[in-house]
Design a protein around this motif. Structure first.
Motif, PDB file in Angstrom:
ATOM      1  N   THR A   1       0.833  -1.205   0.000  1.00  0.00           N
ATOM      2  CA  THR A   1       0.000   0.000   0.000  1.00  0.00           C
ATOM      3  C   THR A   1       0.865   1.252   0.000  1.00  0.00           C
ATOM      4  O   THR A   1       2.031   1.217   0.410  1.00  0.00           O
ATOM      5  N   ASP A   2       0.270   2.353  -0.426  1.00  0.00           N
ATOM      6  CA  ASP A   2       0.976   3.629  -0.328  1.00  0.00           C
ATOM      7  C   ASP A   2       0.432   4.453   0.838  1.00  0.00           C
ATOM      8  O   ASP A   2       0.760   5.624   0.989  1.00  0.00           O
ATOM      9  N   ALA A   3      -0.406   3.850   1.677  1.00  0.00           N
ATOM     10  CA  ALA A   3      -0.913   4.528   2.872  1.00  0.00           C
ATOM     11  C   ALA A   3       0.244   4.801   3.832  1.00  0.00           C
ATOM     12  O   ALA A   3       1.257   4.099   3.812  1.00  0.00           O
ATOM     13  N   PRO A   4       0.121   5.817   4.683  1.00  0.00           N
ATOM     14  CA  PRO A   4       1.191   6.113   5.651  1.00  0.00           C
ATOM     15  C   PRO A   4       1.447   4.918   6.579  1.00  0.00           C
ATOM     16  O   PRO A   4       0.519   4.228   6.980  1.00  0.00           O
ATOM     17  N   PHE A   5       2.711   4.705   6.885  1.00  0.00           N
ATOM     18  CA  PHE A   5       3.101   3.612   7.778  1.00  0.00           C
ATOM     19  C   PHE A   5       3.102   4.089   9.219  1.00  0.00           C
ATOM     20  O   PHE A   5       3.580   5.181   9.518  1.00  0.00           O
ATOM     21  N   ARG A   6       2.586   3.257  10.101  1.00  0.00           N
ATOM     22  CA  ARG A   6       2.642   3.489  11.544  1.00  0.00           C
ATOM     23  C   ARG A   6       3.462   2.350  12.131  1.00  0.00           C
ATOM     24  O   ARG A   6       3.113   1.182  11.947  1.00  0.00           O
ATOM     25  N   ARG A   7       4.544   2.672  12.803  1.00  0.00           N
ATOM     26  CA  ARG A   7       5.412   1.653  13.391  1.00  0.00           C
ATOM     27  C   ARG A   7       4.626   0.830  14.400  1.00  0.00           C
ATOM     28  O   ARG A   7       3.944   1.381  15.270  1.00  0.00           O
ATOM     29  N   LEU A   8       4.723  -0.491  14.283  1.00  0.00           N
ATOM     30  CA  LEU A   8       4.025  -1.381  15.203  1.00  0.00           C
ATOM     31  C   LEU A   8       4.721  -1.399  16.556  1.00  0.00           C
ATOM     32  O   LEU A   8       5.950  -1.368  16.636  1.00  0.00           O
ATOM     33  N   GLY A   9       3.930  -1.491  17.604  1.00  0.00           N
ATOM     34  CA  GLY A   9       4.478  -1.649  18.940  1.00  0.00           C
ATOM     35  C   GLY A   9       4.954  -3.073  19.149  1.00  0.00           C
ATOM     36  O   GLY A   9       4.630  -3.980  18.373  1.00  0.00           O
ATOM     37  N   ASN A  10       5.706  -3.287  20.198  1.00  0.00           N
ATOM     38  CA  ASN A  10       6.150  -4.643  20.504  1.00  0.00           C
ATOM     39  C   ASN A  10       4.947  -5.542  20.734  1.00  0.00           C
ATOM     40  O   ASN A  10       3.999  -5.174  21.436  1.00  0.00           O
ATOM     41  N   ALA A  11       4.981  -6.718  20.117  1.00  0.00           N
ATOM     42  CA  ALA A  11       3.938  -7.747  20.214  1.00  0.00           C
ATOM     43  C   ALA A  11       2.589  -7.264  19.687  1.00  0.00           C
ATOM     44  O   ALA A  11       1.549  -7.770  20.085  1.00  0.00           O
ATOM     45  N   GLU A  12       2.611  -6.304  18.783  1.00  0.00           N
ATOM     46  CA  GLU A  12       1.369  -5.843  18.158  1.00  0.00           C
ATOM     47  C   GLU A  12       1.077  -6.713  16.937  1.00  0.00           C
ATOM     48  O   GLU A  12       1.957  -6.962  16.116  1.00  0.00           O
ATOM     49  N   ALA A  13      -0.165  -7.170  16.851  1.00  0.00           N
ATOM     50  CA  ALA A  13      -0.599  -8.027  15.747  1.00  0.00           C
ATOM     51  C   ALA A  13      -1.514  -7.253  14.810  1.00  0.00           C
ATOM     52  O   ALA A  13      -2.363  -6.482  15.256  1.00  0.00           O
ATOM     53  N   VAL A  14      -1.341  -7.487  13.510  1.00  0.00           N
ATOM     54  CA  VAL A  14      -2.194  -6.882  12.492  1.00  0.00           C
ATOM     55  C   VAL A  14      -2.623  -7.958  11.500  1.00  0.00           C
ATOM     56  O   VAL A  14      -1.971  -8.998  11.360  1.00  0.00           O
ATOM     57  N   GLU A  15      -3.712  -7.655  10.817  1.00  0.00           N
ATOM     58  CA  GLU A  15      -4.168  -8.520   9.744  1.00  0.00           C
ATOM     59  C   GLU A  15      -4.122  -7.735   8.440  1.00  0.00           C
ATOM     60  O   GLU A  15      -4.580  -6.595   8.380  1.00  0.00           O
ATOM     61  N   TRP A  16      -3.570  -8.357   7.411  1.00  0.00           N
ATOM     62  CA  TRP A  16      -3.568  -7.801   6.067  1.00  0.00           C
ATOM     63  C   TRP A  16      -4.619  -8.545   5.254  1.00  0.00           C
ATOM     64  O   TRP A  16      -4.631  -9.766   5.233  1.00  0.00           O
ATOM     65  N   ARG A  17      -5.526  -7.790   4.610  1.00  0.00           N
ATOM     66  CA  ARG A  17      -6.530  -8.387   3.730  1.00  0.00           C
ATOM     67  C   ARG A  17      -6.884  -7.394   2.643  1.00  0.00           C
ATOM     68  O   ARG A  17      -6.703  -6.194   2.818  1.00  0.00           O
ATOM     69  N   GLN A  18      -7.407  -7.917   1.550  1.00  0.00           N
ATOM     70  CA  GLN A  18      -7.809  -7.046   0.454  1.00  0.00           C
ATOM     71  C   GLN A  18      -9.267  -6.647   0.611  1.00  0.00           C
ATOM     72  O   GLN A  18     -10.108  -7.447   1.031  1.00  0.00           O
ATOM     73  N   ASP A  19      -9.556  -5.383   0.262  1.00  0.00           N
ATOM     74  CA  ASP A  19     -10.944  -4.922   0.295  1.00  0.00           C
ATOM     75  C   ASP A  19     -11.622  -5.285  -1.032  1.00  0.00           C
ATOM     76  O   ASP A  19     -11.034  -5.958  -1.887  1.00  0.00           O
ATOM     77  N   ARG A  20     -12.844  -4.832  -1.229  1.00  0.00           N
ATOM     78  CA  ARG A  20     -13.621  -5.170  -2.439  1.00  0.00           C
ATOM     79  C   ARG A  20     -12.968  -4.660  -3.720  1.00  0.00           C
ATOM     80  O   ARG A  20     -13.208  -5.189  -4.792  1.00  0.00           O
ATOM     81  N   ASP A  21     -12.154  -3.610  -3.583  1.00  0.00           N
ATOM     82  CA  ASP A  21     -11.459  -3.045  -4.752  1.00  0.00           C
ATOM     83  C   ASP A  21     -10.046  -3.620  -4.913  1.00  0.00           C
ATOM     84  O   ASP A  21      -9.229  -3.058  -5.646  1.00  0.00           O
ATOM     85  N   CYS A  22      -9.767  -4.700  -4.185  1.00  0.00           N
ATOM     86  CA  CYS A  22      -8.467  -5.393  -4.237  1.00  0.00           C
ATOM     87  C   CYS A  22      -7.313  -4.549  -3.698  1.00  0.00           C
ATOM     88  O   CYS A  22      -6.155  -4.770  -4.042  1.00  0.00           O
ATOM     89  N   ARG A  23      -7.621  -3.566  -2.850  1.00  0.00           N
ATOM     90  CA  ARG A  23      -6.576  -2.796  -2.166  1.00  0.00           C
ATOM     91  C   ARG A  23      -6.278  -3.496  -0.836  1.00  0.00           C
ATOM     92  O   ARG A  23      -7.196  -3.924  -0.132  1.00  0.00           O
ATOM     93  N   TRP A  24      -5.001  -3.552  -0.500  1.00  0.00           N
ATOM     94  CA  TRP A  24      -4.606  -4.176   0.758  1.00  0.00           C
ATOM     95  C   TRP A  24      -4.876  -3.208   1.914  1.00  0.00           C
ATOM     96  O   TRP A  24      -4.511  -2.038   1.850  1.00  0.00           O
ATOM     97  N   ILE A  25      -5.487  -3.731   2.962  1.00  0.00           N
ATOM     98  CA  ILE A  25      -5.830  -2.971   4.160  1.00  0.00           C
ATOM     99  C   ILE A  25      -5.180  -3.655   5.353  1.00  0.00           C
ATOM    100  O   ILE A  25      -5.272  -4.884   5.507  1.00  0.00           O
ATOM    101  N   CYS A  26      -4.558  -2.880   6.217  1.00  0.00           N
ATOM    102  CA  CYS A  26      -3.934  -3.393   7.431  1.00  0.00           C
ATOM    103  C   CYS A  26      -4.789  -2.992   8.623  1.00  0.00           C
ATOM    104  O   CYS A  26      -5.048  -1.803   8.830  1.00  0.00           O
ATOM    105  N   THR A  27      -5.215  -3.988   9.396  1.00  0.00           N
ATOM    106  CA  THR A  27      -6.074  -3.734  10.552  1.00  0.00           C
ATOM    107  C   THR A  27      -5.391  -4.240  11.815  1.00  0.00           C
ATOM    108  O   THR A  27      -4.965  -5.406  11.881  1.00  0.00           O
TER     109      THR A  27
END
Length: 182
Positions: free
Chosen positions: A150-176
């Motif tokens: 993605t070209d969205a702004p990056f936010r540094r993950l905290g220690n032991a922080e978990a995220v999920e990467w998935r594509q939305d309906r427009d096939c753009r990757w979203i990090c949650t």
């Protein structure tokens, strides 16, 4: 084509180390988790306990391997070390205050940004089915995955922080963000 990118995947940054606590550059230095980091790894494992995982691919550096092992104990997913997921080698800057870090520079004795990017992307291509997977690695690894998807702004993950990467309906990757472990 990168098989990993055919479906959602999870990413978990390793738990805290002494270098993290002191705001020092850890890089390729093979530091283990500190006591807080061990607790964070266990909390992250509980957070991910209900997730179906075919495998846990992880950096071989101790801090990521310890975090991955905590999740494996709870989920039963097999551990797969992948050297290409290791943190960037910051050479002469390792152990120094993070304030000196310049991402676009190559420190003396260190790995350049293009070489690091290529290594991470090569590692992602090496993650093969079965899927879904959890990747356990470092903030630099997370930054490069983010830049690849993605070209969205990056936010540094905290220690032991978990995220999920998935594509939305427009096939753009979203990090949650799933949650902070502690």
């Amino acid at each position: 084509m990168i098989p990993l990118l055919s479906q959602p995947f999870l990413f978990l940054r390793h738990g805290r180390t002494a270098a993290n606590a002191a705001n020092r550059i850890g890089g390729a230095t093979d530091d283990p988790l500190d006591p807080t980091g061990l607790g964070q790894a266990e909390a992250a494992a509980r957070l991910l306990a209900g997730r179906p995982l075919a495998a846990i691919w992880h950096s071989p550096l101790a801090r990521a391997a310890q975090t991955a092992a905590a999740v494996a104990r709870v989920t039963g997913a097999p551990l797969v070390p992948l050297p290409g997921l290791a943190e960037r080698n910051w050479g002469a800057w390792e152990g120094r205050d993070r304030a000196i870090l310049i991402r676009d520079a190559t420190p003396p004795g260190g790995e350049g940004p293009q070489a690091f990017r290529a290594r991470i992307r090569g590692a992602l291509a090496g993650i093969v089915p079965p899927l879904p997977v959890l990747i356990v690695a470092h903030s630099g690894t997370a930054r490069e995955i983010h830049a690849a998807l993605t070209d969205a702004p990056f936010r540094r993950l905290g220690n032991a922080e978990a995220v999920e990467w998935r594509q939305d309906r427009d096939c753009r990757w979203i990090c949650t963000k799933l949650s902070s472990a502690l």
